[in-house]
Motif scaffolding. Structure first.
Motif, short mmCIF file in Angstrom:
data_model
loop_
_atom_site.label_atom_id
_atom_site.label_comp_id
_atom_site.label_asym_id
_atom_site.label_seq_id
_atom_site.Cartn_x
_atom_site.Cartn_y
_atom_site.Cartn_z
N UNK A 252 0.84 -1.21 0.00
CA UNK A 252 0.00 0.00 0.00
C UNK A 252 0.87 1.25 0.00
N UNK A 253 1.84 1.29 0.88
CA UNK A 253 2.70 2.45 1.02
C UNK A 253 2.51 3.09 2.39
N UNK A 254 2.99 4.31 2.51
CA UNK A 254 2.89 5.03 3.78
C UNK A 254 1.52 5.68 3.88
N UNK A 255 0.85 5.46 5.00
CA UNK A 255 -0.46 6.06 5.25
C UNK A 255 -0.31 7.08 6.37
N UNK B 47 -5.73 -0.75 -3.28
CA UNK B 47 -4.82 -1.77 -2.73
C UNK B 47 -5.19 -2.07 -1.27
N UNK B 48 -5.57 -1.06 -0.53
CA UNK B 48 -5.99 -1.28 0.86
C UNK B 48 -7.27 -2.10 0.91
N UNK C 86 -8.54 -3.62 4.23
CA UNK C 86 -8.38 -2.47 5.12
C UNK C 86 -9.21 -1.29 4.63
N UNK C 87 -10.14 -0.81 5.46
CA UNK C 87 -10.95 0.34 5.04
C UNK C 87 -10.14 1.63 5.09
N UNK D 32 1.07 -11.37 5.12
CA UNK D 32 1.97 -10.57 4.30
C UNK D 32 1.62 -9.09 4.30
N UNK D 33 0.48 -8.72 4.88
CA UNK D 33 0.09 -7.32 4.87
C UNK D 33 0.47 -6.63 6.18
#
Length: 173
Positions: A82-85, A118-119, A124-125, A166-167
């Motif tokens: 996903x990356x940085x949130x 991707x989330x 993931x909401x 893996x997430x």
């Protein structure tokens, strides 16, 4: 910065000090060293809330709002795939704060939507809020966050549960 800690309302001084700290202009240890004595307790309390990592005053305000509401709040979290949130609340709810000028630019807008997708694929909401939400309607924003948190904890994988696999979030690369 010392004057802001001693004279301004706590949230305003927090935003100022945290901005200077994140830019590398000041060290909280230096400020703390100048805040001895009984009359500086409130300033030291504000200084204790200063953190590294907020990208904007909006993120500082939202972080304080979430934590004051008793919500487990992680900032600037790297999520694999996903990356940085901006925020990960209670280990599963992604919250992003969007500035209109930056996030509505075509390339960034597309990038944000791909990250949202991707989330969602990973269960993931994502909630997105703007300046007006954080500054002018914080209770409405908190109500939406609480609604997802209340309904979501049994729907989406939790970091402590098997299967998050893996997430699982990791430190920013």
């Amino acid at each position: 910065m010392l004057q802001s800690l001693l004279c301004l309302p706590p949230l305003e001084s927090l935003v100022m000090v945290e901005c200077a700290y994140n830019r590398g202009d000041i060290d909280p240890t230096f400020l703390r060293g100048h805040l001895a004595g009984n009359r500086c307790g409130k300033a030291r309390d504000v200084l204790a809330r200063v953190e590294r990592g907020s990208d904007s005053l909006l993120e500082t305000l939202a972080r304080v709002l979430f934590r004051d509401a008793g919500i487990a709040t992680e900032t600037q979290v790297w999520l694999d795939g996903i990356g940085t949130v901006d925020f990960l609340l209670e280990g599963f709810l992604i919250v992003e704060l969007d500035g209109v000028a930056f996030h509505l630019e075509s390339r960034q807008f597309k990038k944000d939507r791909r990250r949202d997708n991707a989330a969602a694929v990973r269960g993931l909401p994502v909630l997105r809020f703007f300046y007006d939400d954080v500054v002018h309607a914080p209770e409405a924003m908190l109500a939406q966050v609480r609604e997802v948190l209340n309904r979501g904890s049994s729907r989406w994988p939790q970091p402590e549960q098997p299967g998050f696999g893996p997430y699982r979030r990791s430190l920013k690369p």
